[in-house]
Scaffold this motif. Structure first.
Motif, PDB file in Angstrom:
ATOM      1  N   ARG A 163      28.272  28.648  27.223  1.00  0.00           N
ATOM      2  CA  ARG A 163      29.324  29.599  26.856  1.00  0.00           C
ATOM      3  C   ARG A 163      30.556  28.875  26.307  1.00  0.00           C
ATOM      4  NH1 ARG A 163      30.784  31.703  31.874  1.00  0.00           N
ATOM      5  NH2 ARG A 163      32.353  30.056  31.946  1.00  0.00           N
ATOM      6  N   ASP A 164      30.950  27.775  26.984  1.00  0.00           N
ATOM      7  CA  ASP A 164      32.266  27.194  26.728  1.00  0.00           C
ATOM      8  C   ASP A 164      32.263  26.017  25.766  1.00  0.00           C
ATOM      9  OD1 ASP A 164      33.139  29.009  28.598  1.00  0.00           O
ATOM     10  OD2 ASP A 164      33.181  27.561  30.252  1.00  0.00           O
ATOM     11  N   LEU A 211      36.622  37.332  30.541  1.00  0.00           N
ATOM     12  CA  LEU A 211      36.697  36.486  31.727  1.00  0.00           C
ATOM     13  C   LEU A 211      38.110  36.042  32.073  1.00  0.00           C
ATOM     14  CD1 LEU A 211      33.667  34.144  30.988  1.00  0.00           C
ATOM     15  CD2 LEU A 211      33.694  36.201  32.380  1.00  0.00           C
ATOM     16  N   CYS A 269      38.194  28.471  37.933  1.00  0.00           N
ATOM     17  CA  CYS A 269      37.417  27.742  38.931  1.00  0.00           C
ATOM     18  C   CYS A 269      36.616  28.670  39.832  1.00  0.00           C
ATOM     19  CB  CYS A 269      38.340  26.877  39.754  1.00  0.00           C
ATOM     20  SG  CYS A 269      39.787  27.756  40.338  1.00  0.00           S
ATOM     21  N   PHE A 270      36.998  29.936  39.932  1.00  0.00           N
ATOM     22  CA  PHE A 270      36.242  30.857  40.774  1.00  0.00           C
ATOM     23  C   PHE A 270      35.125  31.543  40.008  1.00  0.00           C
ATOM     24  CE2 PHE A 270      40.286  30.659  43.093  1.00  0.00           C
ATOM     25  CZ  PHE A 270      39.783  30.111  44.257  1.00  0.00           C
ATOM     26  N   LEU A 271      35.204  31.450  38.671  1.00  0.00           N
ATOM     27  CA  LEU A 271      34.162  32.082  37.879  1.00  0.00           C
ATOM     28  C   LEU A 271      32.804  31.466  38.169  1.00  0.00           C
ATOM     29  CD1 LEU A 271      35.773  32.487  34.392  1.00  0.00           C
ATOM     30  CD2 LEU A 271      35.069  34.300  35.952  1.00  0.00           C
TER      31      LEU A 271
END
Lengths: 165, 135
Positions: free
Chosen positions: A78-79, A125, A131-133
């Motif tokens: 994704r990133d 998002l 960090c919680f994703l």
């Protein structure tokens, strides 16, 4: 399902040491984590470790590691613009074929298809701290991958058959 | 400000151990340490946040029966309690400083979307994010 005695309560001190092994897998998911290595982190025997880990966290250690690797691979798809081969390597796979097959088994689509889908959804998002994703996106692998694959094959052949537990 | 959140508490396995960790390693100050029989009300404060207290509470009597206390201790030790976030100006520097004091980091500093975060646990198993906001 056969009735079983309720599992014995686990000592919190042991659980804390099991958590340390789980944290180590999360941190170095690209490394190999044979049970002996994890057991050393938790200061227990290998046999005791595998049984205790599963009781504490609901999945065997190797499957826990698998969910972490797939979650990280999905995030990298994704990133980043990294090629799938590089993502497979960075998330601990030695063979692109194995990565692709297991990724499809768990995520339900090929890495390329997931990349396209995740990117289309990525703009939603922003409001969860990044960090919680990763925790939220961990696949919920409550059954073995081989079992998931078998069920998927059955579902294709007999689409109306309900999942047997 | 008269209306605000004053205390939020954590469960810890040992209040003396937690006190040493939060004060000596993280740099909090003791706000209240009051004993009443078996019960110990213990709160600490971030030095830059005098309006808020972090409670360090031990599961057990008289608040919990033995089975409930055991469940809570297990949940904490498994890392199953909710996320905690501490903001810092410089995550990498804070990580270096805290690691030097023996804090157990579970994730090295990582930059994501312009913010930098790292993770550590207290001795009981409570998980903290150390976060530096996007500049």
């Amino acid at each position: 399902m056969p009735s079983r005695d309720p599992p014995a309560e686990q000592d919190p001190e042991l659980l804390r040491r099991l958590l340390r092994a789980k944290d180590r897998m999360d941190a170095a998911y690209e490394e190999d984590w044979p049970v002996e290595r994890l057991a050393r982190v938790s200061h227990v025997s290998a046999a005791h470790f595998a049984r205790s880990f599963r009781q504490a966290f609901g999945v065997p250690p190797h499957r826990y590691l698998l969910t972490r690797r797939i979650e990280r691979a999905t995030a990298l798809l994704r990133d980043t613009a990294l090629p799938v081969t590089e993502i497979a390597f960075q998330t601990g796979w030695r063979s692109l074929g194995t990565f692709g097959r297991i990724f499809r088994d768990i995520a339900g689509a090929s890495p390329g298809a997931i990349r396209a889908r995740e990117r289309a959804a990525a703009h939603q998002l922003g409001r969860t701290p990044g960090c919680f994703l990763s925790a939220a996106h961990r696949p919920d692998l409550t059954i073995a991958v081989s079992e998931k694959r078998r069920r998927g094959a059955n579902a294709i052949k007999r689409p109306r058959l309900k999942e047997v537990r | 400000m008269s209306q605000h959140v004053e205390v939020v508490g954590l469960y810890v396995r040992d209040q003396d151990e937690a006190l040493a960790f939060y004060v000596e390693k993280l740099g909090f100050r003791v706000h209240t340490d009051a004993r009443n029989g078996e019960y110990r009300w213990l709160t600490v404060q971030h030095p830059d946040q005098p309006s808020f207290q972090l409670g360090l509470f031990a599961p057990g009597p008289p608040v919990h029966d033995a089975a409930t206390a055991q469940t809570l201790r297990a949940m904490v030790a498994k890392g199953a309690m909710p996320p905690l976030v501490m903001m810092v100006d410089d995550c990498r520097a804070a990580h270096e400083r805290l690691r030097g004091r023996g804090v157990e980091f579970t994730q090295e500093p990582v930059e994501r979307y312009g913010a930098v975060d790292a993770s550590f646990r207290d001795p009981s198993g409570n998980g903290w994010k150390l976060m530096q906001a996007r500049r």
